[in-house]
Motif scaffolding. Structure first.
Motif, short mmCIF file in Angstrom:
data_model
loop_
_atom_site.label_atom_id
_atom_site.label_comp_id
_atom_site.label_asym_id
_atom_site.label_seq_id
_atom_site.Cartn_x
_atom_site.Cartn_y
_atom_site.Cartn_z
N GLY A 133 -34.49 -22.26 -80.66
CA GLY A 133 -34.86 -23.23 -81.70
C GLY A 133 -34.97 -24.64 -81.18
O GLY A 133 -35.79 -25.44 -81.66
N CYS A 134 -34.16 -25.00 -80.17
CA CYS A 134 -34.22 -26.34 -79.59
C CYS A 134 -35.58 -26.62 -78.96
O CYS A 134 -36.06 -27.75 -78.99
CB CYS A 134 -33.13 -26.49 -78.53
N LEU A 135 -36.19 -25.60 -78.38
CA LEU A 135 -37.51 -25.76 -77.78
C LEU A 135 -38.61 -25.64 -78.84
O LEU A 135 -39.61 -26.36 -78.78
CB LEU A 135 -37.73 -24.72 -76.69
N ALA A 136 -38.41 -24.74 -79.80
CA ALA A 136 -39.43 -24.53 -80.83
C ALA A 136 -39.68 -25.79 -81.64
O ALA A 136 -40.81 -26.07 -82.05
CB ALA A 136 -39.02 -23.37 -81.74
N ILE A 627 -33.15 -30.76 -74.85
CA ILE A 627 -32.90 -30.12 -73.56
C ILE A 627 -31.41 -29.82 -73.38
O ILE A 627 -31.03 -28.72 -72.96
CB ILE A 627 -33.43 -31.00 -72.42
N ILE A 628 -30.56 -30.80 -73.70
CA ILE A 628 -29.12 -30.58 -73.53
C ILE A 628 -28.63 -29.48 -74.47
O ILE A 628 -27.88 -28.59 -74.06
CB ILE A 628 -28.34 -31.89 -73.79
N LEU A 629 -29.04 -29.54 -75.73
CA LEU A 629 -28.62 -28.49 -76.66
C LEU A 629 -29.14 -27.13 -76.20
O LEU A 629 -28.42 -26.13 -76.27
CB LEU A 629 -29.11 -28.79 -78.08
N PHE A 630 -30.39 -27.08 -75.77
CA PHE A 630 -30.95 -25.81 -75.29
C PHE A 630 -30.12 -25.25 -74.15
O PHE A 630 -29.71 -24.08 -74.16
CB PHE A 630 -32.40 -26.01 -74.85
N LEU A 631 -29.87 -26.08 -73.13
CA LEU A 631 -29.14 -25.60 -71.96
C LEU A 631 -27.70 -25.24 -72.30
O LEU A 631 -27.19 -24.20 -71.86
CB LEU A 631 -29.18 -26.66 -70.86
N VAL A 695 -25.24 -28.80 -66.44
CA VAL A 695 -24.89 -28.25 -67.75
C VAL A 695 -24.60 -26.75 -67.70
O VAL A 695 -23.61 -26.28 -68.28
CB VAL A 695 -26.02 -28.54 -68.76
N VAL A 696 -25.45 -25.98 -67.03
CA VAL A 696 -25.39 -24.52 -67.12
C VAL A 696 -24.06 -23.94 -66.68
O VAL A 696 -23.43 -23.19 -67.43
CB VAL A 696 -26.57 -23.89 -66.36
N PRO A 697 -23.57 -24.22 -65.45
CA PRO A 697 -22.30 -23.59 -65.06
C PRO A 697 -21.13 -23.98 -65.95
O PRO A 697 -20.27 -23.15 -66.25
CB PRO A 697 -22.09 -24.07 -63.61
N LEU A 698 -21.12 -25.23 -66.39
CA LEU A 698 -20.03 -25.69 -67.25
C LEU A 698 -20.10 -25.02 -68.62
O LEU A 698 -19.09 -24.53 -69.15
CB LEU A 698 -20.10 -27.21 -67.39
#
Length: 798
Positions: A133-136, A627-631, A695-698
């Motif tokens: 949804g963040c990208l949509a 982007i941050i919410l998506f990731l 962001v991803v690993p954390l």
């Protein structure tokens, strides 16, 4: 989708410092929905939950567009006076925003706690959907506009309701019909001549007369509305008193309802632009000409000034694609700036473009780049804040030729504290960072009316520059406030330009009430000049302009904190307390409260600084938000899936997961600045990859905490999961506001330090929950009848 959409909507309806209210509202509503499931008792018993879920999904689908339209027709308070009426209006507006999230909270809680499916799998699916949804939402906003996007978001919820109906064994024809109706309404509104949209931007009904609107467009950056062109006096930021009576045809453009820029009709002849020289912002072209770059094109005023000055090459750097499209498309033959030889418009973020491009310029101009909302929103990092930091100005100074000039114009008030003092401090600090030993030889500050223009050069200004400057300021009535050849007109300004070291500059900018220090990327709030002491002291100096905006922002933040606390107490804490705690030993119940409260606090103390820090790096808060919410959401969802394989009861080493998360937060905090400085010149895709690396690993690790805790407490009580969801949401709501205040006064990285410590502390309640779950069998189910069931309405002791 709705959370990201609300940030964009709030940026238009009110000042930017409320746009991140969507984060708090989403968490508040979701937590309230979970609490409602808990206190409703048999209404949401497992055997009934599956049948009720499709209806809850339809209620969500309908509530999304209704709530959106409600926020369009209700004037949102601007937070100017802090009166009880505004406080009440802010509370009502917050409740209207919250309603869909409450319904979604009910749906998610029922799915997670009443279907008896693996929590990690369902929670992971929920987060993966949220990430999509963040990208949509970016795609839909670029394709349509905000109201059609909101209606389509309701249609997406109706599709979800159809899936729930199929799970309940029904055909779900009615749910598909609702979805089709909502998607049809979205398409119809998008194709209308005048789609339903914002009526009260910044609490004013500016756009009710459709005859006054010539052009409007939405994207993930902003809403741009252009008024119909009209003939009138020329528009200048800092006009000279010697300005002759010249009239032009121009169209006023408003970005997000309030930030003004002007698109001026031009016949293509540079001689017809003589009027631009009467603006103090034109000053750099009196000293340098040649290769020019303009940061923030807007409606093209500075481009016209550069054309008048006869520059051979003019590059306009504009982050908002809507404005670039307008000047290149609809207003191409009206403004003609893109038709002039040597003019190139670039849709990019200035710091990244100048670092990546490698060209050097004789003049680099940045005139009044803000959205005005930024001035009233000192608590939040916006795209333009990255243009007013010491690290940013190193990029700009390196982009100049050896004798080039960096020109920055800001608002000025000779009788009160203003941005100009901090701007000069930033100039001195940047020159010191650049290796200049005597900054005053490299600075010129000239004012006219309410605007000041600061000229900064890597080389000392020459005697030729002095003569040229004198020949301009005298006939036009400009005032030289700072120069290498004269004393400053103000004692503080003199102390600042005399500073030859960081320590001397610190002493020169010291003030009890105002922050005149040069901002950095770690604390990039250029527009937030007011210290807490000024707000809480009755004898603090009054001021207009930016300081007034800071007062408004601080009052609004405190009002939001109070409103959030009241709502948390009213719709989360009080209902839970009145029903009584679940059937759990007090010590275990306390450990569960601590666990879910800590992860709610810690998660937001990571998310908010990431949003603020990467906003400077990526260049725009809305893209950053998405982007941050998506990731974070996608990674947390994958972590939730992975958590099904983690058994903290048997795998004792896994109990140290919170410590590992805390250490990772602290390591990333130390790596942020050097990595960003090394990669700031990369394109948006490259910088997004860097953001993902942080962001991803954390988020993967953080995503394991919630489902692990839910499994542990679920073994003790069937109904405690909703209780803990409410506690987690309440902590997150308050943390989202507290994190902003911490960034504002202590710096963004202070939040990450707090988050790291909170995750380390999480080890204590986690070990208690895991040890208790291992050493004792699950308690009796609370889904029973008789006197024991009635005891749920009182405090249970055992």
């Amino acid at each position: 989708m709705l959370e990201v959409l609300d940030t964009r909507l709030l940026s238009v309806l009110t000042w930017y410092h409320l746009s991140f209210l969507a984060v708090s509202v989403a968490m508040l509503g979701m937590a309230a929905g979970a609490v409602f499931v808990f206190i409703a008792g048999e209404l949401f018993a497992p055997e009934r939950a599956v049948r009720l879920l499709p209806a809850v999904g339809i209620a969500l689908a309908i509530s999304v567009p209704i709530s959106h339209i409600g926020n369009l027709v209700i004037p949102f308070p601007a937070g100017r006076g802090g009166s009880p009426a505004e406080f009440a209006a802010l509370g009502i507006a917050t409740l209207v925003l919250t309603v869909p999230f409450v319904i979604s909270g009910v749906a998610v809680t029922l799915a997670l706690t009443r279907t008896r499916a693996p929590i990690g799998v369902l929670y992971g699916a929920d987060l993966v959907g949220a990430a999509a949804g963040c990208l949509a939402i970016i795609w839909l906003l670029d394709l349509t506009e905000i109201t059609s996007t909101a209606i389509a978001t309701g249609g997406a919820a109706a599709i979800g309701a159809w899936c729930l109906a199929r799970y309940a064994g029904r055909r779900g024809v009615a749910h598909l019909m609702v979805a089709a109706i909502l998607f049809g309404l979205a398409a119809a509104n998008a194709s209308a001549d005048r789609p339903l949209g914002v009526i009260y931007p910044k609490s004013r009904g500016l756009w009710l007369d459709d005859r006054a609107i010539d052009f409007t467009d939405w994207n993930a950056h902003s809403n741009v509305i252009v008024r119909a062109p009209a003939n009138g006096p020329v528009f200048l930021w800092g006009p000279s008193a010697a300005l002759p009576d010249i009239r032009v045809t121009a169209a006023l453009a408003a970005i997000d309802g309030d930030a003004g820029t002007v698109i001026t009709e031009w016949d293509g002849d540079p001689k017809s632009l003589e009027w631009v020289q009467y603006d103090v912002t034109s000053l750099p072209y009196r000293l340098r000409r040649g290769n020019v770059a303009v940061i923030g094109v807007g409606g093209g005023r500075d481009i016209l000034t550069a054309i008048w000055a006869g520059n051979a090459s003019i590059t306009g750097i504009e982050i908002n694609e809507v404005l670039v499209r307008a000047l290149s498309g609809r207003y191409r033959d009206f403004a003609r700036v893109t038709q002039h030889p040597g003019v190139t418009l670039v849709n990019d973020e200035a710091r990244s473009y100048l670092t990546r491009n490698g060209r050097q310029f004789d003049v680099l101009q940045m005139s009044l780049i803000d959205t005005w909302a930024a001035t009233g929103a000192g608590a939040f990092t916006l795209s333009e804040n990255g243009l007013y930091t010491r690290e940013g100005w190193q990029v700009f100074l390196r982009a100049l030729t050896p004798t080039g000039v960096f020109s920055v114009s800001r608002w000025f008030d000779p009788d009160a504290a203003s941005e100009t003092t901090r701007l000069l401090s930033l100039g001195v600090a940047s020159l010191l960072d650049f290796g200049v030993r005597s900054p005053r030889e490299h600075l010129v500050l000239v004012t006219c009316g309410r605007v000041a223009t600061l000229l900064v050069s890597p080389a000392p200004f020459s005697e030729t520059d002095r003569v040229r400057l004198h020949d301009v300021v005298q006939p036009l009535g400009f005032s030289v406030r700072v120069s290498p050849w004269t004393a400053a007109t103000d004692e503080r300004l003199q102390d600042i330009i005399d500073a030859g070291s960081a320590e001397a500059l610190k002493r020169a900018t010291s003030d009890r009430y105002f922050d005149f220090t040069a901002p950095t990327d770690r604390r990039p709030f250029f527009f937030n000049m007011l210290k807490p002491a000024a707000f809480f002291q009755t004898n603090a100096p009054a001021s207009a302009g930016v300081v007034s905006g800071n007062l408004r922002a601080t009052r609004t933040l405190i009002a939001l904190a109070v409103i959030a606390a009241i709502l948390v107490l009213g719709i989360i804490a009080w209902p839970l307390a009145s029903v009584g705690r679940p059937l759990m030993p007090p010590r275990l119940f306390g450990a569960a409260l601590a666990y879910f409260g800590l992860i709610g606090l810690a998660f937001m103390f990571v998310q908010i600084p990431f949003l603020q820090r990467f906003s400077v790096y990526l260049g725009h808060p809305t893209y950053t938000f998405s982007i941050i919410l998506f990731l974070m959401i996608l990674s947390a969802g994958l972590g939730s899936f992975a958590s099904e394989r983690i058994d903290v009861q048997r795998q004792r080493r896994s109990r140290f997961l919170p410590v590992a998360i805390g250490m990772l937060v602290l390591v990333e905090m130390m790596l942020l600045q050097p990595v960003m400085e090394w990669t700031v010149g990369w394109g948006l895709v490259g910088r997004t990859v860097v953001v993902a690396g942080f962001v991803v690993p954390l988020a993967l690790a953080m995503g394991c905490c919630f489902p692990i805790g839910m499994r542990l407490v679920g073994q003790q009580s069937d109904r405690v999961t909703a209780w803990m969801w409410g506690v987690n949401g309440a902590a997150g709501v308050m943390a989202s506001i507290l994190a902003v205040m911490v960034s504002m006064w202590l710096g963004i990285h202070a939040n990450l330090l707090i988050a790291g410590l909170l995750y380390v502390l999480l080890l204590v309640p986690l070990r208690s929950l895991a040890a208790t779950a291992t050493g004792s069998p699950p308690l009796l189910s609370e889904e029973i009848s008789g006197p024991r069931q009635k005891s749920q309405n009182s405090r249970v002791r055992h």
